[in-house]
Design a protein around this motif. Sequence first.
Motif, PDB file in Angstrom:
ATOM      1  N   LEU A   4       0.836  -1.206   0.000  1.00 56.55           N
ATOM      2  CA  LEU A   4       0.000   0.000   0.000  1.00 56.55           C
ATOM      3  C   LEU A   4       0.863   1.246   0.000  1.00 56.55           C
ATOM      4  O   LEU A   4       0.629   2.193  -0.760  1.00 56.55           O
ATOM      5  CB  LEU A   4      -0.914   0.003   1.227  1.00 56.55           C
ATOM      6  N   LEU A   5       1.885   1.217   0.843  1.00 57.02           N
ATOM      7  CA  LEU A   5       2.759   2.394   0.912  1.00 57.02           C
ATOM      8  C   LEU A   5       3.461   2.611  -0.426  1.00 57.02           C
ATOM      9  O   LEU A   5       3.559   3.742  -0.916  1.00 57.02           O
ATOM     10  CB  LEU A   5       3.799   2.213   2.023  1.00 57.02           C
ATOM     11  N   THR A   6       3.929   1.511  -1.033  1.00 52.58           N
ATOM     12  CA  THR A   6       4.626   1.653  -2.310  1.00 52.58           C
ATOM     13  C   THR A   6       3.705   2.243  -3.367  1.00 52.58           C
ATOM     14  O   THR A   6       4.108   3.107  -4.153  1.00 52.58           O
ATOM     15  CB  THR A   6       5.152   0.286  -2.769  1.00 52.58           C
ATOM     16  N   VAL A   7       2.439   1.757  -3.374  1.00 50.69           N
ATOM     17  CA  VAL A   7       1.513   2.287  -4.372  1.00 50.69           C
ATOM     18  C   VAL A   7       1.256   3.763  -4.136  1.00 50.69           C
ATOM     19  O   VAL A   7       1.237   4.569  -5.083  1.00 50.69           O
ATOM     20  CB  VAL A   7       0.191   1.490  -4.341  1.00 50.69           C
ATOM     21  N   SER A   8       1.119   4.153  -2.863  1.00 51.37           N
ATOM     22  CA  SER A   8       0.858   5.582  -2.634  1.00 51.37           C
ATOM     23  C   SER A   8       2.078   6.424  -3.002  1.00 51.37           C
ATOM     24  O   SER A   8       1.937   7.507  -3.575  1.00 51.37           O
ATOM     25  CB  SER A   8       0.422   5.836  -1.188  1.00 51.37           C
TER      26      SER A   8
END
Lengths: 78, 89, 144, 117, 497
Positions: C116-120
Amino acid sequence: MTLIHFLLLLFLIVCAFFVGRTKDLLSAVIVFSAYSLTMALLWQQLASPDVAITEAAIGAGVTTLLLFAAISRTRRME
Amino acid sequence: MMRTALEIVTLVVIGLLLVLVVREMPPFGDPTNPVHNEVSEFYLENTQDETGVQNVVAAIITDYRGFDTLGELTVLLTAIAGLLAVLRS
Amino acid sequence: MSDIIVQVVTRMMIPYLQLYGLYIILFGHNSPGGGFAGGTVIASSLILYVLAFGIDNEELRLSGSVARIVESCGALAYVGIGLAGILLGANFLSNHSAGFPLGIPGRVFSGGTIVLLTVSIGLKVASTMITLFTNVAEKEGEGE
Amino acid sequence: MDNLFYAMAFVIFLTGFWIMLSHANLIKKIIGMNIMESAVFLFLVAIGYVRDGSAPIVTEASSAITYVNPLPSALILTGIVVSVSVTAFALGLIVRLYQHYGTVDVDEITRMRSEEQ
Amino acid sequence: MITAHIMPLTILLPLVGAYIILLFGSRHKILARNVALATAGVTFAMVCFITYLVSAHGTFVYHLGGWAPPLGIELMADNITAFLLVTFASVAFIVLLFASDVLPGEINPKVITRYYALYLVLLGSLLGIVLSNDFFNIYVFLEISSIAAAALVAVNGDKLAMEASVKYLIMSTLGSGTVLMGIAGLYMVTGYLNLDFIASNLSAAYAGYPLTVLMTLAMLVVGIAVKAALFPLHVWLPDAHGAAPTSSSAILSGLVVKVYIAVLLKLLYRVFPLDFIAALPLQASLLVMATLGIFVGSILAIRQKDIKKMLAYSTVAQIGYVFLGIGLFSEKAMIGAVLHVFNHAVMKSMLFLSAGLLIKYSGRREIADLAGLGRTYPLPMIAFSVGALSMVGIPSFSGFISKWYLGLGALEANQLLFLVVLLVSSLLNAFYYLPIVIAGFFKKGTVEVEKQVIPVGAQISLIFLIAATFFFGLFSNIPVSYIAPTIQGLFGMFGGV
């Protein structure tokens, strides 16, 4: 430190000096782009592929484009 | 001309000093260097169990040191806000 | 700036570039890559579009506000995921210790919050890079 | 003489430093800044390198493989993005300065400013 | 729940406020103003709470992501940290209160929302630098602060300000590049990024790699000195602080320069052992540079005609005082330095804000044109006078207290020469501040000024600052007793010098 490291580093130094010497900003930026790509190669040789990918995309890609854009809106010669 | 000479002399002096420093630095690529301590070993050994990912660098930037990355996103945001403020004013 | 060959080739290349960017983002935790590189690749595909079709395109005028919202939301999502760690009883930006499921290492959806963090990060970086470029390159400093 | 690597990284660092300090052209200064920062990153990667090490992507739980230190890589990823942000912001400022003064040369700008006063 | 997580939340709150302001875009000016004021206010309240927690429970730490120090990032608050936090949050809030009323007339309406966002980002990064106990994290926040500060200078699109901003950005990137090289060197010889771990491994590293450690220290100190405008690396400061919008000048001169000093404090007092530094020529060179900075800054300030430029050169001199306090390496001088960080933040922001108001209403920037304005605009002129008297070091003003402790520190360190430096520089201060005050009240004005109403927020913030100057001048034992034990601990740890 292997031969390929040495050659890549030598190329980096030559590029950096050329950027310092040339009067033409456009060619300085092109050489800087080559510098960034070489840097990415060197990082790949140093087993840091994450950094290499990021440098190739950001250093050689976006930074060069930004510099081109800035030069196109200002003056080409120093 | 004078200025260029001064610059070159300064750089050469700094460079010579740095040569001295570089000679005693931990050898390049040596696995017994201080940086290869328990911290990097911990990252390499436990990343899979503790974070469930294989790329240790990704685990460090988003988990172990995720706060740095938040700072980095803020840098991007600041650059944009500053750029737009300057260009639109 | 309106060379037909460039335009056709660009139109052909953009989907692949974006796919590659998405791949780098989504597999960033199992192979080299990650949000920064992937976001930049996606952004460079859009920059390519801008370069091939000219900057005065009406569609890009509109995208300013979209980029702004994506940027802020990317950063807010990052903070939100971090705060979720606090709400679940662990520290800020906690992952496993806050109880996020780790999954099986090697899968796309593994690593708890990391994906999730990578996508954001990827979204944020992509929109930031395109905004930076269009603003530095834009001929007139107007619009909004 | 393995530390030649560090020495060459320092040479690049000093070259960038010299470009930044000695050139009056602002865009040149920005390129010099990028060269300087990437030399620092090069130094950091070199610190984390292990001879015959492989990239820190751990696919199996055996400790037979030597990996390079992953921490510097993670730091540099942050650093690269920081440096591109600074570059972009500085270029925006430079473009605006050009619109006002018609030049991107610090010396010329200083001269024009002193003539105005 | 809030108590345990207060430190990351304090850093996050201004940042989130900035994200929200940017999310809504530049049309929602009122919303941006309210969000900015609310976030800065709540941040101030949280910082006060941290101060209370530190005094009640002692030093406390927070592990981001739940990872203990060598693995993850650690935040740490002790008494000095908490004191600096209060300094930054309170002055930033008061300046923002001022800005929220005065900004709309001063800068382009299109950029006001972004101004608030940048301001909040700057505040968040300052708090982050002070709280963080991890060197790379400090570097990231340093970069945020330099971009945000440069943007706050250039925000108005004024060409002088933009030129100053480019110079500032280039110099401070040079500084942070050097700092990063220093951090890399420290990481190379110790293998850690956490300050405490570096500190405990440094003597072993020094035994193995003495030159590398020295190079690292030199790079870090030079890099920080560039950013903190220590003489002779101050050349960027007067332009940037003189050309910026009023509230930007206030926060840049008052706070941003100080935060680099906070980093230097961490470096010299927590990372490098004190006896190690005492053996180097570092102390002597810091003292020499500080003294030269005090004199050169004051003399250049006397020569200025532009009031904001004069205040900016005065900042160069005042930074010299703080470096003097750090360089003396004695308990009292250290107390003086930390106090001066706070007192100078209050005084200089008050001077800049009142000067900004006077410039705004009279339309003139020249010192000579400020004569007689005290009759038309009493409050700004009174605030300016209070700041000026405090700068000179008149007893019962807060500026006196920090100079007093610096003087005591000079005595304690047996460096009587610096007492003379303090006295002479006070005279120099009086030489350029007092004529403005006297002319402002007693001389007849050279320009006719129409009286305009000063906005309420601006008045309130000036009154707060005046009150703070008197309060901390008369009740100086409150901050001193708060920070003194920690400083004694720092010196006691290394057996004193």
